[in-house]
Design an enzyme around this catalytic site. Structure first.
Site, PDB file in Angstrom:
ATOM      1  N   GLY A  53       0.823  -1.300  -0.100  1.00  0.00           N
ATOM      2  CA  GLY A  53       0.153   0.060   0.106  1.00  0.00           C
ATOM      3  C   GLY A  53       0.647   1.293   0.027  1.00  0.00           C
ATOM      4  O   GLY A  53       0.202   2.353   0.299  1.00  0.00           O
ATOM      5  N   TRP A  55       1.903   2.998  -2.558  1.00  0.00           N
ATOM      6  CA  TRP A  55       1.582   3.916  -3.774  1.00  0.00           C
ATOM      7  C   TRP A  55       0.267   4.535  -2.952  1.00  0.00           C
ATOM      8  O   TRP A  55       0.051   5.626  -3.417  1.00  0.00           O
ATOM      9  CB  TRP A  55       1.354   3.147  -4.834  1.00  0.00           C
ATOM     10  CG  TRP A  55       2.698   2.974  -5.791  1.00  0.00           C
ATOM     11  CD1 TRP A  55       4.014   2.826  -5.132  1.00  0.00           C
ATOM     12  CD2 TRP A  55       2.920   2.819  -7.098  1.00  0.00           C
ATOM     13  NE1 TRP A  55       4.969   2.878  -6.027  1.00  0.00           N
ATOM     14  CE2 TRP A  55       4.392   2.676  -7.288  1.00  0.00           C
ATOM     15  CE3 TRP A  55       2.090   2.895  -7.973  1.00  0.00           C
ATOM     16  CZ2 TRP A  55       4.848   2.498  -8.572  1.00  0.00           C
ATOM     17  CZ3 TRP A  55       2.698   2.808  -9.302  1.00  0.00           C
ATOM     18  CH2 TRP A  55       4.147   2.569  -9.752  1.00  0.00           C
ATOM     19  N   ASP A  79      -5.747  -5.341  -4.863  1.00  0.00           N
ATOM     20  CA  ASP A  79      -4.643  -6.288  -4.852  1.00  0.00           C
ATOM     21  C   ASP A  79      -5.399  -7.587  -4.449  1.00  0.00           C
ATOM     22  O   ASP A  79      -6.301  -7.922  -3.849  1.00  0.00           O
ATOM     23  CB  ASP A  79      -3.667  -5.868  -3.861  1.00  0.00           C
ATOM     24  CG  ASP A  79      -2.267  -6.712  -4.150  1.00  0.00           C
ATOM     25  OD1 ASP A  79      -1.430  -5.874  -4.609  1.00  0.00           O
ATOM     26  OD2 ASP A  79      -2.099  -7.934  -3.844  1.00  0.00           O
ATOM     27  N   ASP A  95      -8.525  -9.863  -7.958  1.00  0.00           N
ATOM     28  CA  ASP A  95      -7.534 -10.174  -8.958  1.00  0.00           C
ATOM     29  C   ASP A  95      -7.888  -9.333 -10.335  1.00  0.00           C
ATOM     30  O   ASP A  95      -8.955  -9.403 -10.792  1.00  0.00           O
ATOM     31  CB  ASP A  95      -7.920 -11.646  -9.379  1.00  0.00           C
ATOM     32  CG  ASP A  95      -6.507 -12.206 -10.556  1.00  0.00           C
ATOM     33  OD1 ASP A  95      -6.112 -11.277 -11.328  1.00  0.00           O
ATOM     34  OD2 ASP A  95      -6.801 -13.395 -10.688  1.00  0.00           O
ATOM     35  N   ASP A 166       1.416  -1.046 -10.266  1.00  0.00           N
ATOM     36  CA  ASP A 166       2.562  -1.494  -9.878  1.00  0.00           C
ATOM     37  C   ASP A 166       2.772  -2.949  -9.659  1.00  0.00           C
ATOM     38  O   ASP A 166       3.464  -3.726  -8.985  1.00  0.00           O
ATOM     39  CB  ASP A 166       3.280  -0.926  -8.552  1.00  0.00           C
ATOM     40  CG  ASP A 166       4.611  -1.258  -8.204  1.00  0.00           C
ATOM     41  OD1 ASP A 166       5.319  -1.478  -9.147  1.00  0.00           O
ATOM     42  OD2 ASP A 166       4.970  -1.207  -6.971  1.00  0.00           O
ATOM     43  N   LYS A 206       3.901  -0.582 -14.390  1.00  0.00           N
ATOM     44  CA  LYS A 206       5.398  -1.281 -14.105  1.00  0.00           C
ATOM     45  C   LYS A 206       5.371  -2.109 -15.559  1.00  0.00           C
ATOM     46  O   LYS A 206       4.546  -2.602 -15.820  1.00  0.00           O
ATOM     47  CB  LYS A 206       5.511  -2.176 -13.129  1.00  0.00           C
ATOM     48  CG  LYS A 206       6.863  -2.627 -12.812  1.00  0.00           C
ATOM     49  CD  LYS A 206       7.052  -3.923 -11.834  1.00  0.00           C
ATOM     50  CE  LYS A 206       6.243  -3.946 -10.589  1.00  0.00           C
ATOM     51  NZ  LYS A 206       7.271  -3.067  -9.537  1.00  0.00           N
TER      52      LYS A 206
HETATM   53  N1  SAM Z   1       2.723  -0.493  -5.145  1.00  0.00           N
HETATM   54  C1  SAM Z   1       2.815  -1.377  -4.023  1.00  0.00           C
HETATM   55  C2  SAM Z   1       3.359  -0.600  -2.928  1.00  0.00           C
HETATM   56  O1  SAM Z   1       3.712   0.333  -3.221  1.00  0.00           O
HETATM   57  O2  SAM Z   1       3.120  -1.191  -1.843  1.00  0.00           O
HETATM   58  C3  SAM Z   1       3.529  -2.605  -4.295  1.00  0.00           C
HETATM   59  C4  SAM Z   1       2.988  -3.658  -5.124  1.00  0.00           C
HETATM   60  S1  SAM Z   1       3.886  -5.179  -5.349  1.00  0.00           S
HETATM   61  C5  SAM Z   1       5.448  -4.801  -6.196  1.00  0.00           C
HETATM   62  C6  SAM Z   1       2.999  -6.194  -6.432  1.00  0.00           C
HETATM   63  C7  SAM Z   1       1.662  -6.613  -6.110  1.00  0.00           C
HETATM   64  O3  SAM Z   1       0.907  -6.938  -7.247  1.00  0.00           O
HETATM   65  C8  SAM Z   1       1.559  -7.572  -4.978  1.00  0.00           C
HETATM   66  O4  SAM Z   1       1.138  -7.189  -3.913  1.00  0.00           O
HETATM   67  C9  SAM Z   1       0.619  -8.478  -5.685  1.00  0.00           C
HETATM   68  O5  SAM Z   1      -0.200  -9.187  -5.047  1.00  0.00           O
HETATM   69  C10 SAM Z   1      -0.062  -7.872  -6.757  1.00  0.00           C
HETATM   70  N2  SAM Z   1      -0.394  -8.507  -7.877  1.00  0.00           N
HETATM   71  C11 SAM Z   1       0.035  -9.518  -8.718  1.00  0.00           C
HETATM   72  N3  SAM Z   1      -0.704 -10.128  -9.569  1.00  0.00           N
HETATM   73  C12 SAM Z   1      -2.167  -9.326  -9.325  1.00  0.00           C
HETATM   74  C13 SAM Z   1      -3.440  -9.520  -9.744  1.00  0.00           C
HETATM   75  N4  SAM Z   1      -3.661 -10.588 -10.551  1.00  0.00           N
HETATM   76  N5  SAM Z   1      -4.327  -8.949  -9.206  1.00  0.00           N
HETATM   77  C14 SAM Z   1      -4.234  -8.232  -8.166  1.00  0.00           C
HETATM   78  N6  SAM Z   1      -2.855  -7.884  -7.728  1.00  0.00           N
HETATM   79  C15 SAM Z   1      -1.788  -8.788  -8.281  1.00  0.00           C
END
Ligand code: SAM
Length: 343
Positions: A53, A55, A79, A95, A166, A206
């Protein structure tokens, strides 16, 4: 390894704890903003793949600071993982690749119709109809709204000024596979974005810059007048991640957003037909962002950053809730992950 070793090795990890951010990623968004001014005039934003969280924290801070009427501000964060609450942020656990169930519902009912018309015997017809009806009721009862539809419902007909994503898959280390899955996430994010972003809005996501990213760039260029790639200083050089900054959302004339997963569903022909119409000679600018005199993500810094200011160790701001690696950590602690000793 001492508690402070990571503080020494990762300056942004340490700064995040000092400034109350849940993850070092916060600085990536802050540095993207410092270069491209992405929050200007923004009141409504969506943070896709938001956990833990940081961002969303940046969004909440910036948007509440720049908008005097707090009622105008709306931030929706999504997320797969559960996130601890952040004041002013609506959270959805879901998702982003979860597409509309309406198509599935239609498919189901047509299959059921076939089943209903097949038997010639009247008794069988009644029985099958009854069972089908029962299954349909059951299906509707367990029907969940897709993630995309849930986000849209929170905007009550209004559109977002900014969508950020992200998202990253659990990296396997198999680069082709990681890049492909990352590409899927990006397309899912783009698909949702076409429903919720207002014309002229901004989309930041990203991206893994692998060998096949050209197609992704082209797809983004269809929807945005201005597309470029940036690498914030807080993103390590060793990481293949970069961020795509798409400004001035302007979908093609007559474009109808569609609720489907762009790569995996049957409508992909229709989608690619659209994509192939675009000119393929666009070179995406690559820009570094973040103060070049600022901290370098790849350098190790001494614990005492300024003379006269003592280093104090801080715990992470917010531990992740039920992270997928929790079981592995527990097993490691209880030595269950040790390899059997060869005798
Ligand atoms: N931007 C976040 C922060 O600043 O705290 C960090 C994000 S982290 C690098 C990547 C996130 O993408 C993870 O929490 C993961 O659960 C989520 N993620 C990956 N695939 C996903 C999907 N299909 N749907 C939702 N979230 C997803």
């Amino acid at each position: 390894m001492g508690k402070s070793a990571k503080d020494k090795r990762d300056i942004y990890y340490r700064l995040a704890k000092e400034e109350g951010y849940r993850a070092r990623s916060a600085y990536k968004l802050i540095q993207i903003d410092s270069k491209f001014d992405i929050f200007k005039g923004v009141t409504k934003a969506v943070d896709l793949c938001a956990a833990p969280g940081s961002w969303s924290q940046v969004l909440a801070k910036k948007l509440s600071r720049q908008n005097s009427d707090k009622n105008d501000v709306k931030i929706v964060a999504v997320d797969l993982q559960a996130m601890a609450p952040i004041p002013g942020v609506i959270q959805i656990q879901g998702d982003i690749t979860n597409v509309s169930k309406k198509n599935e519902e239609n498919k189901d009912s047509s299959e059921q119709t076939d089943v209903v018309f097949l038997p010639t015997c009247f008794f069988l017809f009644i029985t099958v109809s009854f069972i089908s009806f029962f299954l349909l009721i059951l299906f509707i009862a367990i029907l969940q709204v897709s993630t995309a539809e849930e986000i849209i419902s929170h905007f009550e007909g209004e559109k977002a000024d900014l969508v950020v994503c992200d998202g990253a898959p659990d990296v396997t280390g198999l680069h082709d596979l990681d890049e492909f899955i990352q590409g899927q996430l990006l397309l899912s994010a783009l698909n949702i974005t076409t429903f919720i972003l207002k014309t002229g809005g901004i989309f930041i996501a990203k991206i893994f810059r692998g060998k096949d990213v050209a197609l992704l760039y082209l797809q983004l260029k269809i929807f945005f007048n201005d597309v470029l790639i940036t690498k914030p200083r807080s993103s390590r050089n060793s990481s293949i991640e970069s961020f795509i900054v798409c400004r001035d959302y302007n979908p093609p004339d007559g474009y109808e957003p569609m609720m489907f997963n762009p790569l995996l569903e049957e409508k992909e022909d229709e989608y690619f037909e659209n994509i192939m119409k675009c000119p393929n000679n666009y070179i995406i600018p690559f820009i570094v962002c973040g103060d070049l005199d600022g901290f370098d993500a790849d350098r190790t810094y001494p614990l005492q950053l300024e003379s006269g200011k003592d280093y104090v160790y801080r715990e992470p701001t917010q531990a992740p809730i039920n992270p997928p690696y929790q079981k592995a950590c527990q097993m490691k602690k209880s030595s269950e992950l040790l390899k059997p000793q060869l005798t």
